[in-house]
Design an enzyme around this catalytic site. Structure first.
Site, mmCIF file in Angstrom:
data_model
loop_
_atom_site.group_PDB
_atom_site.id
_atom_site.type_symbol
_atom_site.label_atom_id
_atom_site.label_comp_id
_atom_site.label_asym_id
_atom_site.label_seq_id
_atom_site.Cartn_x
_atom_site.Cartn_y
_atom_site.Cartn_z
ATOM 1 N N ASP A 1 0.864 -1.176 0.000
ATOM 2 C CA ASP A 1 0.000 0.000 0.000
ATOM 3 C C ASP A 1 0.910 1.238 0.000
ATOM 4 O OD1 ASP A 1 -2.140 1.706 -0.016
ATOM 5 O OD2 ASP A 1 -3.208 0.735 1.618
HETATM 6 C C1 BGC Z 1 -5.037 3.173 0.234
HETATM 7 C C2 BGC Z 1 -5.240 2.171 -0.864
HETATM 8 C C3 BGC Z 1 -5.107 2.830 -2.202
HETATM 9 C C4 BGC Z 1 -3.738 3.473 -2.293
HETATM 10 C C5 BGC Z 1 -3.434 4.116 -3.628
HETATM 11 C C6 BGC Z 1 -3.775 3.977 0.037
HETATM 12 O O1 BGC Z 1 -3.678 5.024 0.932
HETATM 13 O O2 BGC Z 1 -5.017 2.514 1.474
HETATM 14 O O3 BGC Z 1 -6.483 1.550 -0.725
HETATM 15 O O4 BGC Z 1 -5.302 1.906 -3.234
HETATM 16 O O5 BGC Z 1 -3.652 4.459 -1.273
HETATM 17 O O6 BGC Z 1 -4.095 5.290 -3.801
#
Ligand code: BGC
Length: 739
Positions: A275
């Site tokens: 993530d």
């Molecule tokens: C979130 C994810 C997301 C990623 C990319 C993160 O902060 O937890 O769910 O896909 O950002 O934007």
């Protein structure tokens, strides 16, 4: 050295490409960056800003393997072209984005889609999102989120489909099918899906985002893992790590979780992405002293792509050269990424479906808007309807007041490319149906109401026959990092409800929000309450039609609405305890209960009303014994006893009376949606088979046990008819872990 480019069709050719890559190129292939880093980005001139932020060089950007969050076909093409011009081996970028509930045509938030109990619809919304995103140059979506959620304080419950492991799995499958089709490589306008957040991100302590998760492996496998597994069984191409810890180790550096379970036991050989920033977050988590240690732990855990932190580019090369990390781990990660690029056809068609002209035609086209409209109609949940206050009579003078009366904040969090200005307000939509003379609309703030707003709203209410209160949470009050400890509506809105009640008029509350709320002060005050969630681009039209009875609400909750935040987590599939409450109306000391509130949530899982009444006949089982290899049928007749057609969701639950481990009071096993005309009766039959009774035992084996069970049939998880039966003949199912 571009000879391979047009014929990189099999693994051998990819191996050849890998052998041509320098270690530096391999390492940077594992990096994912936001668009602002790349030449060709709309956000021109930003290349040095964020670059300084991560401390990476321009050369690293030229070698990066993927980008996230682009803003349309033109930008995707420009970035890809510039990248290919500068990338020595001409390896195209994988372009990913958070396409969560629609790309430009925004559908209701996933928790709302969850309330539709309609897998075909869920899949269709994903297919449309994929088509729009593909035309805009996206190759992969960071969706679906299959995190089981039991805590409405957590802002991201709006992004889940609720609290049931099986239902979440069914939705995850439907979304994956919608995004990827049967074959993401061959079907046009399909994009790869990425299941997230592996694992158990929905169980953050206290409902506070990014917080610690700790639970037994048994609990994790039985409740939290099945929905991720379902997505992978459906062929989901990618997995994203969770921010949280799993057994004390952040998921992103957790070898047991990623290598042993995901890769070895489940056989997942696709791309695993961290993530955002999660690799480097191992430092504040307190399991790594520096970026170098983060890089080592993440690659050892099997993380292929590092999203938006620089540990791999800064340290992986040196870790390999010093012999601390086997280059095989890097090679494997690169190969997984190259394989996905090949599968998506990027070596032949680096722009894939990115096409500004097609994008114009596809985005917000009539078919997509119709689907958004249908999805909104089917995901609203009627929570209360006393005196048949709903549907509204168009001839009555209506005051539409409250923060969402004239608001365009209806798309909800994660509607990145959606545009509020393309969304009608509830006032516009209601006056289109009823005529503007019948409707007075006055808006106000969400968290504070001025004296003038209050006066204007009450004046409108006083001169109306019926008052519609459009209440809720601003979209930034849920979503990522949108957690709330108090899940009531803001105090000013509750006060508004009170002031309106004092007028003694029939009152309807329509709620726009992203979580189950504590609805005291609304549910007990308003005559009728419609949960509209964040209904998306066509949401206001749909809500207006439901309010005026041009459509009949049919949604059913997939997350319990707590009686009070003090009950949280509260969910329908709970265990009985050794001292269950014997009689809620006459509490006895030393039983499992609160002194001040009931144990039961205010509104249970599976609950929802409509504008007609359904009557259930006596449910029956075909036998009181179920033998493995055969089936048992549970049947019930359902009659539409009202005066208009409506849709009912008939639900089947099971309780295992005595397991090797404790078993929940009820578990959803099947459901059937039926449409009945006024007066019509249908016989509903569910088949129960032994495999539906399997569960994880204390040694994590997955099988059923013979013994006593109860099948339950009803309109929601609370109002059920119980039908006892016995599972005969021993232990069935695998004796090894399966999910
Ligand atoms: C979130 C994810 C997301 C990623 C990319 C993160 O902060 O937890 O769910 O896909 O950002 O934007």
């Amino acid at each position: 050295m571009k000879a391979w480019r047009n014929d990189a069709v099999n693994d051998m050719e990819l191996q050849r490409l890998l052998s041509m890559m320098t270690l530096e190129e391999k390492v940077d292939q594992l990096l994912q960056l936001a668009p602002a880093f790349f030449e060709g980005a709309n956000s021109a001139g930003q290349i040095t800003g964020p670059l300084e932020g991560l401390g990476i060089t321009e050369a690293t950007v030229r070698r990066a393997g993927s980008a996230l969050g682009l803003g349309g076909a033109e930008e995707a093409i420009a970035i890809q072209d510039a990248h290919l011009r500068h990338n020595r081996l001409n390896i195209p970028l994988l372009i990913m984005a958070d396409v969560i509930h629609g790309y430009r045509t925004i559908f209701p938030v996933p928790l709302a889609i969850g309330s539709s109990w309609d897998m075909e619809l869920a899949g269709r919304t994903a297919a449309i999102a994929a088509k729009e995103a593909a035309a805009a140059g996206i190759h992969v979506t960071f969706s679906p989120m299959a995190d089981l959620t039991r805590d409405p304080r957590w802002g991201r419950v709006m992004e889940s489909t609720g609290e049931d492991p099986w239902l979440n799995g069914e939705y995850a499958r439907a979304f994956v099918r919608g995004y990827q089709g049967k074959d993401v490589a061959k079907e046009p306008y399909k994009i790869a899906a990425c299941i997230k957040h592996f694992a158990a991100y929905g169980a953050a302590e206290g409902g506070r985002d990014y917080n610690t998760v700790d639970m037994s492996e048994w609990m994790r496998r039985e409740y939290y893992m099945p929905s991720y597994r379902a997505a992978l069984d459906e062929g989901c191409e990618m997995v994203m790590t969770a921010f949280n810890t799993v057994d004390g180790i952040p998921a992103t550096g957790n070898r047991k979780l990623m290598r042993d379970l995901l890769r070895e036991e489940w056989g997942f050989n696709g791309v695993l992405i961290s993530d955002w920033g999660a690799v480097k977050e191992m430092i504040p988590h307190g399991v790594a002293e520096n970026e170098r240690e983060c890089a080592r732990k993440a690659i050892e855990a099997g993380v292929d792509i590092e999203m938006m932190s620089p540990c791999y580019p800064h340290h992986l090369q040196e870790l390999v050269e010093s012999g601390e990390v086997d280059v095989k781990l890097v090679d494997e990660a690169v190969m997984r990424i190259l394989r996905l690029k090949r599968k998506l056809g990027l070596f032949q068609k680096p722009h894939r479906y990115a096409d500004p002209a097609a994008e114009q035609d596809i985005l917000l086209c009539a078919e997509h808007l119709d689907a958004a409209h249908e999805a909104a109609l089917r995901s609203c949940v009627l929570l209360k309807n006393e005196q048949n206050t709903l549907p509204l009579n168009k001839d009555m003078k209506t005051a539409l007041i409250g923060p969402f009366a004239v608001s365009d904040d209806l798309l909800g969090p994660w509607s990145c490319m959606g545009k509020r200005e393309e969304t009608a307000t509830l006032a516009e939509s209601m006056s289109l149906l009823a005529g503007s003379s019948a409707l007075t609309a006055v808006g106000c703030g969400v968290e504070s109401i001025t004296e003038k707003e209050l006066t204007d709203m009450l004046t409108a209410a006083r001169s109306a026959d019926v008052v519609v209160l459009a209440l809720g949470e601003a979209s930034e009050m849920s979503g990522e990092a949108g957690c709330r400890a108090d899940i009531r509506l803001p105090g000013c809105q509750l006060e508004l409800v009170q002031r309106v009640r004092e007028l003694g008029k029939p009152t309807v509350a329509v709620l726009f929000n992203g979580r189950p709320l504590d609805l005291h002060g609304v549910l007990d005050e308003a005559d009728s309450v419609l949960e509209a969630w964040y209904p998306g681009t066509k949401g206001a039209e749909a809500v207006a039609e439901l309010l005026y009875g041009e459509a009949n609400p049919s949604g059913r909750l997939t997350m319990s609405f707590p009686y009070s935040v003090g009950q949280v987590p509260v969910y329908y599939n709970a265990f009985n305890t050794g001292r269950p409450q014997s009689d809620p109306s006459a509490p006895v000391r030393y039983e499992s209960q609160y002194l001040d509130i009931p144990n039961e949530p205010l509104l249970p899982f599976g609950y929802g009303l409509g504008y007609t009444e359904f009557e259930y006949g006596q449910a029956v089982l075909s036998s009181d014994e179920l033998h493995a290899g055969s089936s048992l049928s549970a049947s019930v007749s359902v009659t539409n006893a009202g005066s208009r057609a409506g849709e009912e969701t008939v639900q089947l639950y099971v309780r295992d009376i005595s397991g090797e481990t404790v078993r929940p009071l009820r578990e959803l096993k099947a459901f059937r949606k039926i449409t009945l005309n006024a007066g019509e009766t249908k016989e509903i039959e569910f088949l129960l088979t032994e495999d539906m009774l399997r569960y994880h035992h204390s040694d994590l084996s997955y099988h059923s046990d013979s013994g006593a069970f109860i099948a339950m049939v009803g309109p929601n998880s609370r109002e059920v008819q119980e039908l006892p039966f016995q599972l005969i003949s021993g232990v069935y199912g695998t004796t090894t872990t399966t999910t």
